[in-house]
Design a protein around this motif. Structure first.
Motif, PDB file in Angstrom:
ATOM      1  N   THR A  77      11.382   0.351   4.512  1.00  0.00           N
ATOM      2  CA  THR A  77      11.957  -0.687   3.444  1.00  0.00           C
ATOM      3  C   THR A  77      13.264  -1.298   4.107  1.00  0.00           C
ATOM      4  O   THR A  77      13.694  -2.259   3.511  1.00  0.00           O
ATOM      5  CB  THR A  77      12.340  -0.459   1.932  1.00  0.00           C
ATOM      6  N   ASP A  78      13.781  -0.829   5.093  1.00  0.00           N
ATOM      7  CA  ASP A  78      15.054  -1.412   5.774  1.00  0.00           C
ATOM      8  C   ASP A  78      14.829  -1.690   7.322  1.00  0.00           C
ATOM      9  O   ASP A  78      14.088  -0.808   7.867  1.00  0.00           O
ATOM     10  CB  ASP A  78      16.300  -0.431   5.709  1.00  0.00           C
ATOM     11  N   PRO A  79      15.390  -2.754   7.532  1.00  0.00           N
ATOM     12  CA  PRO A  79      15.844  -3.691   7.029  1.00  0.00           C
ATOM     13  C   PRO A  79      14.887  -4.554   6.252  1.00  0.00           C
ATOM     14  O   PRO A  79      13.701  -4.618   6.693  1.00  0.00           O
ATOM     15  CB  PRO A  79      16.569  -4.742   7.962  1.00  0.00           C
ATOM     16  N   HIS A  80      15.599  -5.224   5.055  1.00  0.00           N
ATOM     17  CA  HIS A  80      14.415  -5.958   4.023  1.00  0.00           C
ATOM     18  C   HIS A  80      13.859  -7.075   4.737  1.00  0.00           C
ATOM     19  O   HIS A  80      12.811  -7.582   4.109  1.00  0.00           O
ATOM     20  CB  HIS A  80      15.285  -6.229   2.914  1.00  0.00           C
ATOM     21  N   TRP A  81      14.171  -7.581   5.753  1.00  0.00           N
ATOM     22  CA  TRP A  81      13.756  -8.820   6.672  1.00  0.00           C
ATOM     23  C   TRP A  81      12.636  -8.302   7.676  1.00  0.00           C
ATOM     24  O   TRP A  81      12.207  -9.114   8.547  1.00  0.00           O
ATOM     25  CB  TRP A  81      14.665  -9.734   7.032  1.00  0.00           C
ATOM     26  N   LEU A  82      12.386  -6.965   7.644  1.00  0.00           N
ATOM     27  CA  LEU A  82      11.486  -6.188   8.863  1.00  0.00           C
ATOM     28  C   LEU A  82      10.209  -6.996   9.043  1.00  0.00           C
ATOM     29  O   LEU A  82       9.920  -7.445  10.089  1.00  0.00           O
ATOM     30  CB  LEU A  82      11.231  -4.872   8.674  1.00  0.00           C
ATOM     31  N   ARG A 374      -5.999  -5.271  -6.009  1.00  0.00           N
ATOM     32  CA  ARG A 374      -5.503  -4.044  -6.272  1.00  0.00           C
ATOM     33  C   ARG A 374      -4.901  -3.697  -4.943  1.00  0.00           C
ATOM     34  O   ARG A 374      -5.343  -3.687  -4.036  1.00  0.00           O
ATOM     35  CB  ARG A 374      -6.696  -3.083  -6.742  1.00  0.00           C
ATOM     36  N   THR A 375      -3.418  -3.180  -5.156  1.00  0.00           N
ATOM     37  CA  THR A 375      -2.715  -2.781  -3.705  1.00  0.00           C
ATOM     38  C   THR A 375      -2.085  -1.448  -4.246  1.00  0.00           C
ATOM     39  O   THR A 375      -1.927  -1.008  -5.203  1.00  0.00           O
ATOM     40  CB  THR A 375      -1.853  -3.795  -3.559  1.00  0.00           C
ATOM     41  N   ALA A 376      -1.748  -0.685  -2.856  1.00  0.00           N
ATOM     42  CA  ALA A 376      -1.257   0.549  -3.137  1.00  0.00           C
ATOM     43  C   ALA A 376       0.264   0.494  -2.506  1.00  0.00           C
ATOM     44  O   ALA A 376       0.338  -0.110  -1.329  1.00  0.00           O
ATOM     45  CB  ALA A 376      -1.795   1.683  -2.512  1.00  0.00           C
ATOM     46  N   LEU A 377       1.210   1.114  -2.860  1.00  0.00           N
ATOM     47  CA  LEU A 377       2.583   1.393  -2.314  1.00  0.00           C
ATOM     48  C   LEU A 377       2.916   2.715  -2.148  1.00  0.00           C
ATOM     49  O   LEU A 377       2.650   3.663  -2.713  1.00  0.00           O
ATOM     50  CB  LEU A 377       3.498   0.411  -3.206  1.00  0.00           C
ATOM     51  N   ARG A 378       3.658   3.126  -1.220  1.00  0.00           N
ATOM     52  CA  ARG A 378       4.058   4.185  -0.775  1.00  0.00           C
ATOM     53  C   ARG A 378       5.256   4.819  -1.854  1.00  0.00           C
ATOM     54  O   ARG A 378       5.912   3.950  -2.414  1.00  0.00           O
ATOM     55  CB  ARG A 378       4.711   4.521   0.632  1.00  0.00           C
ATOM     56  N   ALA A 379       5.329   6.083  -1.790  1.00  0.00           N
ATOM     57  CA  ALA A 379       6.582   6.651  -2.613  1.00  0.00           C
ATOM     58  C   ALA A 379       7.940   6.323  -2.091  1.00  0.00           C
ATOM     59  O   ALA A 379       8.693   6.011  -2.833  1.00  0.00           O
ATOM     60  CB  ALA A 379       6.466   8.364  -2.307  1.00  0.00           C
ATOM     61  N   ASN A 380       8.214   5.949  -0.698  1.00  0.00           N
ATOM     62  CA  ASN A 380       9.290   5.615  -0.225  1.00  0.00           C
ATOM     63  C   ASN A 380       9.698   4.191  -0.748  1.00  0.00           C
ATOM     64  O   ASN A 380      10.870   3.526  -0.997  1.00  0.00           O
ATOM     65  CB  ASN A 380       9.514   5.646   1.319  1.00  0.00           C
ATOM     66  N   GLN A 381       8.572   3.376  -0.744  1.00  0.00           N
ATOM     67  CA  GLN A 381       8.651   1.919  -1.337  1.00  0.00           C
ATOM     68  C   GLN A 381       9.036   2.013  -2.697  1.00  0.00           C
ATOM     69  O   GLN A 381       9.940   1.327  -3.168  1.00  0.00           O
ATOM     70  CB  GLN A 381       7.289   1.198  -1.061  1.00  0.00           C
ATOM     71  N   SER A 387      13.377  -2.108  -5.079  1.00  0.00           N
ATOM     72  CA  SER A 387      11.667  -2.580  -5.429  1.00  0.00           C
ATOM     73  C   SER A 387      11.577  -2.671  -6.906  1.00  0.00           C
ATOM     74  O   SER A 387      11.941  -1.827  -7.642  1.00  0.00           O
ATOM     75  CB  SER A 387      10.820  -1.392  -4.990  1.00  0.00           C
ATOM     76  N   LEU A 388      11.115  -3.815  -7.299  1.00  0.00           N
ATOM     77  CA  LEU A 388      11.179  -4.070  -8.818  1.00  0.00           C
ATOM     78  C   LEU A 388       9.734  -4.628  -9.193  1.00  0.00           C
ATOM     79  O   LEU A 388       8.971  -5.187  -8.568  1.00  0.00           O
ATOM     80  CB  LEU A 388      12.174  -5.265  -8.908  1.00  0.00           C
ATOM     81  N   LEU A 389       9.625  -4.530 -10.617  1.00  0.00           N
ATOM     82  CA  LEU A 389       8.614  -5.469 -11.269  1.00  0.00           C
ATOM     83  C   LEU A 389       9.348  -6.379 -11.728  1.00  0.00           C
ATOM     84  O   LEU A 389      10.179  -6.588 -12.826  1.00  0.00           O
ATOM     85  CB  LEU A 389       8.119  -4.572 -12.576  1.00  0.00           C
ATOM     86  N   ALA A 390       9.286  -7.565 -10.847  1.00  0.00           N
ATOM     87  CA  ALA A 390      10.353  -8.722 -11.385  1.00  0.00           C
ATOM     88  C   ALA A 390       9.731  -9.731 -12.451  1.00  0.00           C
ATOM     89  O   ALA A 390       8.706  -9.748 -12.625  1.00  0.00           O
ATOM     90  CB  ALA A 390      10.411  -9.447 -10.008  1.00  0.00           C
ATOM     91  N   LEU A 391      10.802 -10.054 -13.416  1.00  0.00           N
ATOM     92  CA  LEU A 391      10.555 -10.933 -14.362  1.00  0.00           C
ATOM     93  C   LEU A 391      11.059 -12.428 -14.154  1.00  0.00           C
ATOM     94  O   LEU A 391      10.615 -13.018 -14.800  1.00  0.00           O
ATOM     95  CB  LEU A 391      10.900 -10.448 -15.798  1.00  0.00           C
ATOM     96  N   TYR A 392      12.082 -12.221 -13.429  1.00  0.00           N
ATOM     97  CA  TYR A 392      12.886 -13.538 -13.165  1.00  0.00           C
ATOM     98  C   TYR A 392      13.204 -13.719 -11.831  1.00  0.00           C
ATOM     99  O   TYR A 392      12.971 -12.648 -10.895  1.00  0.00           O
ATOM    100  CB  TYR A 392      14.179 -13.420 -13.848  1.00  0.00           C
ATOM    101  N   VAL A 393      13.443 -15.039 -11.225  1.00  0.00           N
ATOM    102  CA  VAL A 393      13.619 -15.220  -9.885  1.00  0.00           C
ATOM    103  C   VAL A 393      14.539 -16.375  -9.845  1.00  0.00           C
ATOM    104  O   VAL A 393      14.474 -17.438 -10.648  1.00  0.00           O
ATOM    105  CB  VAL A 393      12.403 -15.807  -8.955  1.00  0.00           C
ATOM    106  N   VAL A 408       5.309  -7.794  -8.616  1.00  0.00           N
ATOM    107  CA  VAL A 408       6.066  -6.625  -7.817  1.00  0.00           C
ATOM    108  C   VAL A 408       6.744  -7.443  -6.812  1.00  0.00           C
ATOM    109  O   VAL A 408       6.275  -8.319  -6.170  1.00  0.00           O
ATOM    110  CB  VAL A 408       5.166  -5.747  -7.239  1.00  0.00           C
ATOM    111  N   ILE A 409       7.960  -7.047  -6.443  1.00  0.00           N
ATOM    112  CA  ILE A 409       8.729  -7.278  -5.120  1.00  0.00           C
ATOM    113  C   ILE A 409       9.273  -6.160  -4.342  1.00  0.00           C
ATOM    114  O   ILE A 409       9.745  -5.495  -5.059  1.00  0.00           O
ATOM    115  CB  ILE A 409       9.817  -8.448  -5.552  1.00  0.00           C
ATOM    116  N   VAL A 410       8.926  -6.054  -3.152  1.00  0.00           N
ATOM    117  CA  VAL A 410       9.374  -4.879  -2.468  1.00  0.00           C
ATOM    118  C   VAL A 410      10.091  -5.239  -1.005  1.00  0.00           C
ATOM    119  O   VAL A 410       9.336  -6.134  -0.492  1.00  0.00           O
ATOM    120  CB  VAL A 410       8.346  -4.012  -2.190  1.00  0.00           C
ATOM    121  N   PRO A 411      10.930  -4.673  -0.739  1.00  0.00           N
ATOM    122  CA  PRO A 411      11.608  -5.049   0.515  1.00  0.00           C
ATOM    123  C   PRO A 411      10.906  -4.660   1.640  1.00  0.00           C
ATOM    124  O   PRO A 411      10.193  -3.691   1.829  1.00  0.00           O
ATOM    125  CB  PRO A 411      12.935  -4.231   0.579  1.00  0.00           C
ATOM    126  N   ALA A 412      10.658  -5.559   2.614  1.00  0.00           N
ATOM    127  CA  ALA A 412       9.994  -5.585   3.978  1.00  0.00           C
ATOM    128  C   ALA A 412       8.713  -5.269   3.873  1.00  0.00           C
ATOM    129  O   ALA A 412       7.950  -5.041   4.840  1.00  0.00           O
ATOM    130  CB  ALA A 412      10.610  -4.306   4.803  1.00  0.00           C
TER     131      ALA A 412
END
Length: 430
Positions: A77-82, A374-381, A387-393, A408-412
């Motif tokens: 998840t780092d760097p977030h722009w990877l 349906r998607t899956a994310l890893r524990a490190n994510q 890593s958010l369940l985003a309500l606002y932008v 959902v919004i997750v870095p990288a």
């Protein structure tokens, strides 16, 4: 008027008359492709790993990958722009290399028709690798460009096709490089040495000596030149530069309208806090507004201790956090950092028994059609505090096209893993 003595078969040495063809021209193009295709292959494998193929069959679009999954790793998840950088390089470079690839294929056309088919074991291996190389290159570039231009033109099948095709192509590429690299390096040294070699070969032919394979590139009866070989290389380079100028802008907000040959998240996204690119609209995904109203929508969170059912007001009562993250799509386009605000995924995991050890999570969307419902994310994510369940932008509620009521919004992470219109989160080993 056609020369009656002109060869009529492509296998005849004099059939191909362009004076541009020769070891030097082919070698320069080959060395450019050697570097460029290696970068393409590495960034392509990294992009595939970013989809978490060894986490869950939910995201794995490549069945029975077997030993080809040896390189897979937990995508960081780092760097977030990877992922933004990786996919921007992969897609932009792939498009930029098209003129070089076409010129390279044109330069070696005589070799495809050269007879006899094989003069030795090494020569036979080179001919086979050349056929696989040409076929694989055309397949990979054509399918990649179609997917970039048309988006999801191969629903459910592009990923395995492109993945397996890449391995076949790169295997042939490696074999061909091992067989031809010494000659390519010699050929790239300059025109003077090439001319000396051509003179020696001409003398050998006159003396009845054996004809070398390299002769298939140099015509024994060349036509009058209309441009020099260096001029031809400048022409190819100019084509690549033009494609670069009309593609790279998809990665930068200020240059997005210059990306004439690459998608940049649909049409005009409008203005305001939600005025940035999207990969699919609510209408395209079949989202019914009646299901997303604040008084109707419910988020189901399931885990070790059971399930909880949350309304949007319930979610808003949880601690809210912010993160500046981009959206980066597999087609190569991306946005600058947007300011997201919502509930951390790891806090939602804590609601169902994962207080100190965030786990993988299966994310399910309300969307009715399209890939990655349906998607899956890893524990490190999940564990990353951004890593958010985003309500606002950008200080405003999400628009319908950006995933209201929650996304959902997750870095990288690739854009398709930043699931919109979230309905269910299932934490646990997947």
């Amino acid at each position: 008027m056609r020369d009656p003595d002109a060869p009529r078969l492509p296998s005849s040495p004099g059939f191909w008359r362009s004076p541009l063809r020769g070891p030097w021209f082919t070698s320069v193009l080959g060395l450019v492709l050697l570097v460029g295709i290696t970068v393409l292959f590495v960034t392509g494998l990294a992009s595939y790993a970013a989809y978490n193929p060894d986490l869950s069959p939910v995201n794995d679009k490549t069945p029975d990958k077997g030993i080809l999954g040896f390189y897979l790793f937990a995508w960081p998840t780092d760097p977030h722009w990877l992922y933004r950088l990786n996919q921007g390089v992969h897609v932009t470079l792939g498009i930029v290399l098209i003129p070089v690839l076409l010129a390279k294929l044109w330069s070696v056309v005589p070799r495809l028709f050269a007879l006899p088919p094989a003069r030795s074991l090494a020569h036979a291996l080179e001919r086979i690798s050349l056929l696989l190389l040409v076929g694989g290159a055309l397949f990979e570039f054509v399918t990649g460009v179609l997917n970039v231009q048309l988006e999801y033109v191969f629903p459910g099948s592009f990923y395995p096709l492109h993945f397996y095709g890449a391995w076949v192509f790169f295997a042939a590429f490696v074999v061909h490089v091992l067989l031809r690299l010494p000659a390519a390096l010699r050929g790239a040294r300059g025109l003077r040495e090439e001319r000396k070699q051509e003179e020696r070969k001409r003398e050998q032919r006159e003396e009845g000596g054996l004809r070398e394979e390299g002769d298939t590139l140099v015509s024994p009866r060349p036509a009058e030149p209309t441009v020099s070989r260096r001029g031809a290389l400048w022409f190819v380079g100019g084509g690549s530069l033009l494609l670069f100028a009309t593609t790279v802008g998809q990665n930068f907000d200020g240059l997005r309208r210059t990306a004439l040959l690459a998608p940049h998240g649909g049409g005009d996204p409008g203005s305001g806090p939600n005025g940035f690119q999207i990969n699919k609209t609510a209408a395209y995904a079949g989202i019914d507004a009646a299901e997303t109203g604040a008084d109707v929508w419910r988020l189901v969170v399931t885990g070790r201790t059971g399930s909880v059912r949350l309304s949007r007001d319930d979610v808003l009562q949880l601690p809210l956090h912010s993160a500046a993250l981009p959206i980066a799509c597999v087609e190569g386009w991306s946005t600058s950092d947007q300011w997201w605000r919502g509930v951390r995924l790891r806090d939602l995991a804590a609601l169902v028994g994962y207080d100190d050890d965030p786990s993988d999570v299966l994310v399910e969307s309300l969307q009715l059609r399209g890939a990655f419902r349906r998607t899956a994310l890893r524990a490190n994510q999940v564990a990353d505090p951004r890593s958010l369940l985003a309500l606002y932008v950008n200080g405003e509620e999400l628009s319908a096209d950006h995933g209201y009521p929650a996304r959902v919004i997750v870095p990288a992470a690739p854009g398709v893993l930043n699931t919109k219109w979230v309905a269910r989160l299932t934490f646990g080993d997947l």
